[in-house]
Design a protein around this motif. Structure first.
Motif, mmCIF file in Angstrom:
data_model
loop_
_atom_site.group_PDB
_atom_site.id
_atom_site.type_symbol
_atom_site.label_atom_id
_atom_site.label_comp_id
_atom_site.label_asym_id
_atom_site.label_seq_id
_atom_site.Cartn_x
_atom_site.Cartn_y
_atom_site.Cartn_z
ATOM 1 N N TRP A 15 0.845 -1.180 0.000
ATOM 2 C CA TRP A 15 0.000 0.000 0.000
ATOM 3 C C TRP A 15 0.887 1.239 0.000
ATOM 4 C CZ3 TRP A 15 1.008 2.137 4.896
ATOM 5 C CH2 TRP A 15 1.450 1.219 5.875
ATOM 6 N N ARG A 16 0.319 2.305 -0.509
ATOM 7 C CA ARG A 16 1.067 3.558 -0.638
ATOM 8 C C ARG A 16 1.421 4.104 0.748
ATOM 9 N NH1 ARG A 16 -1.511 8.003 -4.464
ATOM 10 N NH2 ARG A 16 -1.130 6.244 -5.905
ATOM 11 N N GLY A 17 2.686 4.445 0.914
ATOM 12 C CA GLY A 17 3.154 4.977 2.190
ATOM 13 C C GLY A 17 3.695 3.923 3.132
ATOM 14 N N ARG A 18 3.815 2.671 2.662
ATOM 15 C CA ARG A 18 4.289 1.602 3.545
ATOM 16 C C ARG A 18 5.727 1.856 3.992
ATOM 17 N NH1 ARG A 18 6.668 -3.613 2.935
ATOM 18 N NH2 ARG A 18 7.012 -3.124 0.749
ATOM 19 N N ARG A 19 6.591 2.243 3.062
ATOM 20 C CA ARG A 19 7.989 2.498 3.422
ATOM 21 C C ARG A 19 8.101 3.703 4.356
ATOM 22 N NH1 ARG A 19 11.488 1.543 -2.173
ATOM 23 N NH2 ARG A 19 10.960 -0.685 -2.421
ATOM 24 N N GLN A 20 7.310 4.724 4.095
ATOM 25 C CA GLN A 20 7.329 5.892 4.973
ATOM 26 C C GLN A 20 6.855 5.529 6.379
ATOM 27 O OE1 GLN A 20 6.210 5.734 1.932
ATOM 28 N NE2 GLN A 20 7.253 7.315 0.742
ATOM 29 N N PHE A 21 5.870 4.648 6.443
ATOM 30 C CA PHE A 21 5.386 4.191 7.748
ATOM 31 C C PHE A 21 6.485 3.451 8.500
ATOM 32 C CE2 PHE A 21 3.594 0.702 10.272
ATOM 33 C CZ PHE A 21 2.825 1.418 11.181
ATOM 34 N N LEU A 22 7.200 2.563 7.807
ATOM 35 C CA LEU A 22 8.301 1.837 8.445
ATOM 36 C C LEU A 22 9.397 2.793 8.903
ATOM 37 C CD1 LEU A 22 8.813 -1.430 6.372
ATOM 38 C CD2 LEU A 22 8.188 -1.223 8.775
ATOM 39 N N LEU A 23 9.678 3.801 8.088
ATOM 40 C CA LEU A 23 10.691 4.783 8.477
ATOM 41 C C LEU A 23 10.284 5.511 9.753
ATOM 42 C CD1 LEU A 23 13.300 6.325 7.872
ATOM 43 C CD2 LEU A 23 11.955 7.873 6.430
ATOM 44 N N MET A 24 9.016 5.870 9.858
ATOM 45 C CA MET A 24 8.529 6.533 11.066
ATOM 46 C C MET A 24 8.624 5.621 12.279
ATOM 47 S SD MET A 24 5.201 8.542 9.525
ATOM 48 C CE MET A 24 4.745 9.133 11.162
ATOM 49 N N PHE A 82 10.881 3.237 12.723
ATOM 50 C CA PHE A 82 12.295 3.184 13.113
ATOM 51 C C PHE A 82 12.725 4.467 13.812
ATOM 52 C CE2 PHE A 82 12.655 -0.220 9.846
ATOM 53 C CZ PHE A 82 13.275 -1.176 10.639
ATOM 54 N N ILE A 83 12.249 5.601 13.339
ATOM 55 C CA ILE A 83 12.582 6.867 13.995
ATOM 56 C C ILE A 83 12.024 6.895 15.413
ATOM 57 C CG2 ILE A 83 12.162 9.355 13.944
ATOM 58 C CD1 ILE A 83 12.266 9.219 10.914
ATOM 59 N N ALA A 84 10.789 6.415 15.575
ATOM 60 C CA ALA A 84 10.197 6.363 16.916
ATOM 61 C C ALA A 84 10.977 5.430 17.829
ATOM 62 C CB ALA A 84 8.742 5.912 16.820
ATOM 63 N N GLN A 85 11.509 4.339 17.266
ATOM 64 C CA GLN A 85 12.304 3.409 18.062
ATOM 65 C C GLN A 85 13.616 4.037 18.511
ATOM 66 O OE1 GLN A 85 11.675 0.509 19.353
ATOM 67 N NE2 GLN A 85 13.742 0.148 20.117
ATOM 68 N N MET A 86 14.208 4.876 17.645
ATOM 69 C CA MET A 86 15.508 5.484 17.974
ATOM 70 C C MET A 86 15.375 6.699 18.881
ATOM 71 S SD MET A 86 17.597 5.224 14.357
ATOM 72 C CE MET A 86 16.355 6.177 13.466
ATOM 73 N N ALA A 87 14.210 7.292 18.960
ATOM 74 C CA ALA A 87 14.045 8.526 19.733
ATOM 75 C C ALA A 87 14.241 8.260 21.223
ATOM 76 C CB ALA A 87 12.657 9.114 19.487
ATOM 77 N N PRO A 88 15.020 9.081 21.919
ATOM 78 C CA PRO A 88 15.172 8.929 23.375
ATOM 79 C C PRO A 88 13.911 9.383 24.096
ATOM 80 C CG PRO A 88 16.362 10.861 22.607
ATOM 81 C CD PRO A 88 15.833 10.190 21.375
ATOM 82 N N TRP A 89 13.293 8.489 24.807
ATOM 83 C CA TRP A 89 12.018 8.800 25.446
ATOM 84 C C TRP A 89 12.178 9.795 26.580
ATOM 85 C CZ3 TRP A 89 7.298 7.887 23.739
ATOM 86 C CH2 TRP A 89 7.146 6.944 22.719
ATOM 87 N N THR A 146 7.003 0.696 23.820
ATOM 88 C CA THR A 146 7.288 -0.663 23.368
ATOM 89 C C THR A 146 6.724 -0.974 21.983
ATOM 90 O OG1 THR A 146 5.300 -1.448 24.519
ATOM 91 C CG2 THR A 146 7.375 -1.531 25.723
ATOM 92 N N LEU A 147 5.794 -0.167 21.491
ATOM 93 C CA LEU A 147 5.128 -0.468 20.224
ATOM 94 C C LEU A 147 6.078 -0.515 19.031
ATOM 95 C CD1 LEU A 147 2.488 -1.039 18.748
ATOM 96 C CD2 LEU A 147 2.163 1.438 18.529
ATOM 97 N N PRO A 148 6.984 0.467 18.813
ATOM 98 C CA PRO A 148 7.847 0.395 17.623
ATOM 99 C C PRO A 148 8.688 -0.864 17.565
ATOM 100 C CG PRO A 148 7.919 2.588 18.607
ATOM 101 C CD PRO A 148 7.196 1.712 19.572
#
Length: 278
Positions: free
Chosen positions: A101-110, A112-119, A150-152
């Motif tokens: 679906w359109r935007g799948r790669r962008q969703f995955l990128l988001m 990964f960014i959420a996973q890397m962000a310091p909470w 924990t979601l990402p």
């Protein structure tokens, strides 16, 4: 041949042993300190092994105000966050791994960014949102925060697992009369057990050990605090009660240790498969 191979691997074994000792020594010192009498804890001549043993520190920790209540709060918040993350991540990872679906790669990128962000950097924005929505001093607020933490990771690992399951298995079930959801539930879902175990353990440890948000979002309602915040309560007019603090820390670490030992095989295969094959 065997001797030369052993000699080549000796530095690796020594490095691994040194790493294990460095990582486990603080845990060992915590456990042994919880069994030492107070006079030995404050001694100028510490010993690696306790010279005498006592359970008084454990009795003080268990009898401390709020032990049972804060234990219940931690269990409720942790289980709620883990179950919620599993349900949402299962649907999201299936959509990413199986659908185009359109935007799948962008969703995955988001993700990964959420996973890397310091909470820790988001504490102030989360506090402002909770304050403006009247969500301070509430256990559901902590549950939602831990769910977002924990979601990402859960999506990334489960996506890797779903990607390793051949789509032909589900297609065969659909040919036999199953719906797409039924094929996933009866064929793919049982094969996801190692991934579910791995992500559940990660989410459990993350939520169980978290201190900053629990201390920052629960201010007035002291009965809604969790065990990590409770651990800082062993203070008196003479300073910190180190024996009771170490005993309470040992009791706090036991559930995570028991869960890991029970799920060790599934967790190991889960992390390996989700990271390598995905």
């Amino acid at each position: 041949m065997t001797t030369s191979r052993t000699l080549r691997r000796l530095p690796l074994h020594l490095g691994a042993a040194f790493t294990v000792i460095v990582c486990l020594f603080p845990v060992y010192w915590m456990v042994t300190t919880s069994f030492k009498p107070s006079r030995d804890i404050q001694s100028d001549d510490p010993h690696l092994l306790p010279q005498s043993w006592t359970l008084d520190h454990f009795r003080r920790a268990i009898d401390a105000d709020g032990f049972g209540l804060f234990w219940r709060n931690s269990v409720l918040v942790t289980l709620g966050a883990v179950l919620l993350a599993l349900v949402v991540a299962l649907g999201a990872s299936f959509a990413v791994a199986r659908m185009r679906w359109r935007g799948r790669r962008q969703f995955l990128l988001m993700v990964f960014i959420a996973q890397m962000a310091p909470w820790e950097s988001l504490i102030i924005p989360v506090y402002i949102i909770a304050r403006d929505t009247d969500m301070l001093d509430r256990l559901p607020t902590l549950t939602l925060v831990y769910f977002m933490m924990t979601l990402p990771f859960t999506i990334v690992v489960l996506r890797g697992f779903i990607a390793t399951i051949p789509p032909e298995l589900e297609e065969s079930a659909q040919v036999d009369g199953c719906t797409r959801l039924g094929a996933f539930r009866h064929v793919a879902f049982p094969l996801l057990a190692p991934g579910l175990m791995a992500t559940s353990l990660f989410g459990y440890i993350t939520a169980w050990n978290e201190f900053a948000y629990a201390n920052f979002l629960i201010i007035k309602q002291q009965d809604h605090r969790t065990l990590p915040v409770w651990l800082s309560s062993f203070q008196n007019t003479f300073g910190t009660d180190w024996g009771a603090t170490m005993a309470a820390s040992t009791l706090f670490a036991l559930p995570a240790l028991v869960v890991f030992l029970l799920l060790q095989r599934q967790v190991t295969s889960g992390f390996a498969a989700g990271a390598v094959k995905g």
